[in-house]
Design a protein around this motif. Sequence first.
Motif, mmCIF file in Angstrom:
data_model
loop_
_atom_site.group_PDB
_atom_site.id
_atom_site.type_symbol
_atom_site.label_atom_id
_atom_site.label_comp_id
_atom_site.label_asym_id
_atom_site.label_seq_id
_atom_site.Cartn_x
_atom_site.Cartn_y
_atom_site.Cartn_z
ATOM 1 N N ALA A 184 1.099 -1.275 -0.236
ATOM 2 C CA ALA A 184 -0.228 -0.208 -0.238
ATOM 3 C C ALA A 184 0.790 0.839 -0.215
ATOM 4 C CB ALA A 184 -0.738 -0.185 1.077
ATOM 5 N N THR A 185 1.951 1.492 0.629
ATOM 6 C CA THR A 185 2.603 2.257 0.479
ATOM 7 C C THR A 185 3.475 2.503 -1.007
ATOM 8 O OG1 THR A 185 3.194 1.871 3.203
ATOM 9 C CG2 THR A 185 4.812 3.443 2.369
ATOM 10 N N ALA A 186 3.279 1.621 -0.775
ATOM 11 C CA ALA A 186 4.384 1.717 -2.196
ATOM 12 C C ALA A 186 4.065 2.338 -2.931
ATOM 13 C CB ALA A 186 5.162 0.788 -2.530
ATOM 14 N N MET A 187 1.746 1.484 -3.110
ATOM 15 C CA MET A 187 1.040 2.703 -4.575
ATOM 16 C C MET A 187 0.806 3.496 -4.794
ATOM 17 S SD MET A 187 -1.128 -1.575 -4.944
ATOM 18 C CE MET A 187 -1.286 -1.048 -6.894
ATOM 19 N N ALA A 188 0.758 3.858 -2.795
ATOM 20 C CA ALA A 188 0.841 4.947 -2.534
ATOM 21 C C ALA A 188 1.412 6.238 -3.039
ATOM 22 C CB ALA A 188 -0.090 5.648 -1.302
ATOM 23 N N SER A 189 2.239 5.590 -3.017
ATOM 24 C CA SER A 189 3.845 6.828 -4.009
ATOM 25 C C SER A 189 3.519 6.902 -5.077
ATOM 26 C CB SER A 189 4.863 6.556 -2.882
ATOM 27 O OG SER A 189 6.211 6.329 -4.075
ATOM 28 N N ALA A 190 3.574 5.450 -5.868
ATOM 29 C CA ALA A 190 3.474 5.782 -7.188
ATOM 30 C C ALA A 190 2.304 6.724 -7.656
ATOM 31 C CB ALA A 190 3.999 4.347 -7.255
ATOM 32 N N THR A 191 1.220 5.999 -7.322
ATOM 33 C CA THR A 191 -0.093 6.120 -8.574
ATOM 34 C C THR A 191 -0.709 7.676 -7.935
ATOM 35 O OG1 THR A 191 -1.172 5.375 -6.299
ATOM 36 C CG2 THR A 191 -0.125 3.866 -7.945
ATOM 37 N N SER A 204 2.903 3.434 -18.558
ATOM 38 C CA SER A 204 2.091 2.824 -18.565
ATOM 39 C C SER A 204 1.002 2.618 -17.209
ATOM 40 C CB SER A 204 2.289 1.224 -19.425
ATOM 41 O OG SER A 204 1.763 0.242 -19.040
ATOM 42 N N ILE A 205 -0.066 2.932 -17.254
ATOM 43 C CA ILE A 205 -1.009 2.391 -16.056
ATOM 44 C C ILE A 205 -0.231 0.715 -15.854
ATOM 45 C CG2 ILE A 205 -3.251 1.697 -17.039
ATOM 46 C CD1 ILE A 205 -4.459 3.754 -14.566
ATOM 47 N N PHE A 206 -0.359 0.028 -16.295
ATOM 48 C CA PHE A 206 -0.313 -1.292 -16.235
ATOM 49 C C PHE A 206 1.051 -1.698 -15.230
ATOM 50 C CE2 PHE A 206 -2.713 -1.114 -19.877
ATOM 51 C CZ PHE A 206 -3.761 -1.711 -19.678
ATOM 52 N N ARG A 207 2.038 -0.850 -16.654
ATOM 53 C CA ARG A 207 3.339 -1.198 -15.838
ATOM 54 C C ARG A 207 3.587 -0.134 -14.024
ATOM 55 N NH1 ARG A 207 7.447 -1.665 -19.863
ATOM 56 N NH2 ARG A 207 5.885 -2.797 -21.711
ATOM 57 N N GLU A 208 2.677 0.928 -14.098
ATOM 58 C CA GLU A 208 2.411 1.823 -13.025
ATOM 59 C C GLU A 208 2.242 0.826 -11.375
ATOM 60 O OE1 GLU A 208 1.103 5.720 -12.122
ATOM 61 O OE2 GLU A 208 -0.186 4.995 -11.712
ATOM 62 N N TYR A 209 1.231 -0.449 -11.791
ATOM 63 C CA TYR A 209 0.547 -0.776 -11.163
ATOM 64 C C TYR A 209 1.426 -1.762 -10.644
ATOM 65 C CZ TYR A 209 -3.211 -4.003 -9.651
ATOM 66 O OH TYR A 209 -4.193 -4.374 -8.985
ATOM 67 N N ALA A 210 1.585 -2.537 -11.787
ATOM 68 C CA ALA A 210 2.653 -4.334 -11.336
ATOM 69 C C ALA A 210 3.677 -3.300 -11.082
ATOM 70 C CB ALA A 210 3.306 -4.664 -12.659
ATOM 71 N N ASP A 211 4.746 -2.501 -10.859
ATOM 72 C CA ASP A 211 6.081 -1.514 -10.880
ATOM 73 C C ASP A 211 6.569 -1.737 -8.288
ATOM 74 O OD1 ASP A 211 7.353 -1.995 -12.439
ATOM 75 O OD2 ASP A 211 7.521 -0.323 -13.671
ATOM 76 N N VAL A 263 3.783 -2.500 -7.322
ATOM 77 C CA VAL A 263 3.070 -3.805 -6.128
ATOM 78 C C VAL A 263 4.331 -4.541 -5.457
ATOM 79 C CG1 VAL A 263 2.189 -5.558 -6.082
ATOM 80 C CG2 VAL A 263 1.085 -3.984 -6.743
ATOM 81 N N ALA A 264 5.776 -4.346 -6.965
ATOM 82 C CA ALA A 264 7.012 -5.131 -6.825
ATOM 83 C C ALA A 264 8.230 -4.866 -6.100
ATOM 84 C CB ALA A 264 8.001 -5.853 -8.526
#
Length: 393
Positions: free
Chosen positions: A291-298, A370-377, A379-380
């Motif tokens: 969640a922390t990584a996704m919030a920071s990226a998105t 790309s929104i898909f890479r933002e999602y996957a990256d 999470v990773a």
Amino acid sequence: MGRARLLTLLAAVTCCTASYATDWSALERYQQTISRAEFEGLLAGVYCPSAALTNYLTFGTNSVTVFSSPERTDALFTLRFSSAASSPISHSPWSLKRIALDPGHIGGEWARMEERFFQRGKDRPVQEAVLTLTAARLLKARLEAAGAEVFLTKDNFQPVTDKRPEDFRAQAEQETPLIRFDTFPPLDREAARADAVRKRAEILFYRSSEIAARAKLLNEEIKPDLTICLHVNAVEWDECQSLVDDNRLVVFVHGDYLASELKDDDQKLRLFSKLLDRSHPVEQAVAEAVATAMASATKLPPVEYGPAGGAIHVGDNPYVFARNLAANRLVNGPVVFLEPYYMNNRVVYERIQLGDYEGTRDVNGTPMKSIFREYADSVADGLEKLIVPRGKP
Ligand SMILES: [Zn+2]
């Protein structure tokens, strides 16, 4: 959320039609593995903050018995507590060598039936299953590079279940009483009921049966250390199918069983099973890191749930909620359920239309991945430091 009912509601299956390998006797191995304090802490903090389960429990000197009904004459199981204040199992180290990715929904020819499809004018149609599978494939590559062994529950647009809607016709007939349409004129009643039976059979197929089949695959074949369910959220359309400005992120761990759900003995069994296998500490650590990584990226704000929202905030991270979904209840071990973005947000929609690409492209004057890479990256990025590379103990 005031005006919007989130589409995740559809994943909250309350009845499970399949039978599962576990029965209460499978919990015998957890005898004396948890202290009463830890049991009560997990119940109140994660699995049943409403305290609805206590209507079915009787505590002994150093045990608890769970009953089928609040009358407490029909015992299902007695758990004996460990005498230690904290039991060794709760502190045992965990590793995330085997990670399963579960891309949400079936898609393809089933996407319209699943109500995970929309198209605006002549634009590229949006199917949630395409978004989740694209993100899952990208995430698989990232996690493998980080040393994990990664499994997808599906890598195409076919159901995992071998059942089809027609297999649930008789059950749907039974579960759709004519009385529901009593106020309609006779011909309308007949037509409305036929349509409702069709819809019910479809839901039993694409939701109950499909989720149960994926759980069986995960529990009996893949047996991962962690399952990540990938979804993309949406809000209900207005009458003109206008794109919205709102856009949010939520990450679910398992928990928050509701009183209505706990009437079902299968749900009581799953609650005990999930509590005793100590999924929660792993789920919470993974959920918070991701969640922390996704919030920071998105840069997305968290989803907010009201008191009757069916989800409860757990821990300090504003994005992490406990929720009892079929997808995280039926699967053994830790499950983290991701729901970033609203597909019908105007910027998200534009990014979906662009598809997947390397580097950045211009979206309303802003260079974006790309929104898909933002999602996957993202999470990773959150998971990477928790992964133990292959070959290491
Ligand atoms: Zn979904």
